[in-house]
Scaffold this active site. Structure first.
Site, mmCIF file in Angstrom:
data_model
loop_
_atom_site.group_PDB
_atom_site.id
_atom_site.type_symbol
_atom_site.label_atom_id
_atom_site.label_comp_id
_atom_site.label_asym_id
_atom_site.label_seq_id
_atom_site.Cartn_x
_atom_site.Cartn_y
_atom_site.Cartn_z
ATOM 1 N N ASP A 1 2.023 4.346 -0.465
ATOM 2 C CA ASP A 1 2.814 4.996 0.569
ATOM 3 C C ASP A 1 2.284 4.578 1.937
ATOM 4 O O ASP A 1 1.383 3.749 2.039
ATOM 5 C CB ASP A 1 2.814 6.518 0.394
ATOM 6 C CG ASP A 1 1.444 7.140 0.611
ATOM 7 O OD1 ASP A 1 0.439 6.415 0.513
ATOM 8 O OD2 ASP A 1 1.375 8.355 0.873
ATOM 9 N N ASP B 1 0.382 5.745 4.252
ATOM 10 C CA ASP B 1 -1.023 5.863 4.661
ATOM 11 C C ASP B 1 -1.995 5.510 3.551
ATOM 12 O O ASP B 1 -3.208 5.635 3.717
ATOM 13 C CB ASP B 1 -1.319 7.258 5.216
ATOM 14 C CG ASP B 1 -1.399 8.338 4.144
ATOM 15 O OD1 ASP B 1 -0.698 8.210 3.130
ATOM 16 O OD2 ASP B 1 -2.145 9.313 4.334
ATOM 17 N N SER C 1 2.013 10.150 6.366
ATOM 18 C CA SER C 1 2.006 9.760 4.958
ATOM 19 C C SER C 1 3.282 9.022 4.558
ATOM 20 O O SER C 1 3.586 7.955 5.082
ATOM 21 C CB SER C 1 1.766 11.004 4.093
ATOM 22 O OG SER C 1 1.505 10.668 2.757
#
Length: 449
Positions: A243, A245, A104
């Site tokens: 972000d 992902d 992430s």
């Protein structure tokens, strides 16, 4: 449910090469997943594998593929794609599970694994428990004639872009919009610029040149000041940052003011109420700003708080029949459009709302007054964080803090489940009141430690 050995609230995550974030563990994890799915489905399962742009993704993709194929599962390799895209593709391609290799918003030296069910939702606790149990069993390779096959899917990008476009009205256009788009050198880098340009926007792109090591490095939703500066530099109407992902989205308005998940939740709730789209209760978390709660109450929009984590926001929405929720960090859930938090889809919902309400993000937020909020992490020399929080003198200090800000804010404690830390949060409509209350409460926690 018993304590999990490997899974956290959002899969498995950590430093590459340490603990379970290693090629040999991920090989066994893939094998365990394949065996569990075969047992549940009673047939050869199909598993999708996607990843973000960090360099270790190649290693873990190969390990997962080998473990799954050895267990007799077929694999479709999607390549770099946003996490929510894998959720969508798992469902639309009729796969039995989807796997995302990503950490992430973390730096490149971290990585992780998260799973989606056949319906494109977070894997349920029972299946995660079965996978953990299977990990403790020996690695198993089926007979040669039962080995799985692996192929690369070539049309995933087009499928996902059309899914995102379908989340807004057919005549929706962004021809009015000049925007800065920050892709965090992550999984949205090759999709988001194409999508927003196809919808008519003038797009200035930053953070879209991944090299395997620069994901989230000074860019993306965790570095919103960079986006804000670019909005001012280019004279854009707004900026959007994802972000690594692609499941979080934050923005900046035309003056470069940062716009967080609470702000975006307000824009959507107010617009959806006016259009008749809003159903059920809007769900935030313990960290959602008190000012948002008050603003929604003024609009007669019901609001509730869940524990921190999009898993818990999702659970509260499903249980309460709602469709809109989110976190301050930018995890937004629009469950009438997507099964999970989707940064691109959420951004489109906000832009659609702005298109109806005058095009200005700053003006859309003019009636929201957030209160000063601050969190202090108190590190403990000894003792469990939960025990410190439950100590009589700490509870007394907490009650006094809550009384001090009653009707004007909130005070609460959160013991960390992973490190010896108690998080002390206070918010109030007056900055001095907030700081004084925070100092007293955090001091009581330190004294107890």
């Amino acid at each position: 449910m018993s304590a999990r050995k490997y899974f956290g609230t959002d899969g498995i995550r950590g430093r590459v090469g340490q603990g379970v974030i290693s090629a040999d563990f991920v090989l066994r994890l893939g094998n365990a997943l394949g065996r569990v799915l075969t047992q549940i489905r009673g047939k050869r399962p199909l598993v999708l594998i996607g990843k973000d742009t960090r360099i270790s993704g190649y290693m873990f993709e190969a390990a997962l593929e080998a473990g799954l194929v050895a267990a007799g599962a077929d694999v479709q390799l999607i390549g770099p794609m946003p996490t929510p895209a894998i959720a969508f593709l798992t469902s639309t391609l009729r796969a039995d599970a989807g796997v995302v290799i990503s950490a992430s918003h973390n730096p490149h030296y971290d990585n992780g694994i998260k799973f989606f069910s056949a319906e494109g939702e977070k894997l349920d606790d029972a299946t995660e428990a079965a996978i953990e149990a299977a990990l403790d069993a020996p690695f198993h390779t089926v007979e040669s004639e039962r080995l799985g096959k692996a192929i690369r899917t070539r049309d995933a990008i087009g499928r996902y872009i059309e899914f995102c476009k379908a989340s807004v009205a057919r005549g929706f256009t962004l021809k009015w919009l000049k925007m800065v788009l920050d892709c965090a050198h992550g999984a949205t880098y090759h999709i988001a610029p194409m999508l927003f340009r196809e919808l008519g926007a003038e797009v200035v792109v930053i953070g879209a040149a991944p090299d395997g090591l620069n994901i989230n490095a000074g860019v993306g939703s965790t570095h919103i000041d960079n986006l804000a500066a670019k909005v001012r530099e280019y004279g854009a109407h707004l900026g959007i940052a994802f972000d690594g992902d692609g499941d979080r989205v934050l923005m900046a308005d035309d003056q470069g003011n940062p716009v967080d998940g609470d702000d975006l939740l307000y824009v959507l709730a107010r617009s959806w109420q006016a259009s008749g789209r809003l159903t059920g209760t809007v769900v935030g978390t313990l960290m959602t700003n008190y000012g948002l709660e008050q603003a929604l109450a003024a609009l007669n929009i019901p609001f509730q708080r869940a524990k921190v984590g999009d898993r818990y926001v999702h659970q509260a929405l499903v249980e309460g029949g709602g469709t809109l929720g989110g976190e301050t960090s930018g995890h937004l859930l629009c469950l009438d459009r997507a099964t999970t938090g989707d940064g691109i889809v959420s951004a489109l919902q906000v832009l659609e709302a702005l298109g109806r309400d005058g095009h200005s993000l700053r003006k859309a937020l003019s009636s929201l007054s957030k209160v000063p909020q601050k969190t202090v992490n108190v590190r403990l020399d000894g003792g469990a964080a939960k025990a410190i929080v439950e100590a009589a003198n700490v509870q007394q200090a907490l009650q006094q803090a809550q009384a001090a800000v009653q009707g004007r804010g909130r005070a609460f404690l959160r013991p960390s489940g992973t490190e010896p830390v108690v998080r002390v949060t206070v918010e109030a409509d007056d900055a001095r009141l907030m700081q004084d209350t925070l100092d007293r409460l955090s001091g009581a926690v330190r004294d107890a430690a």
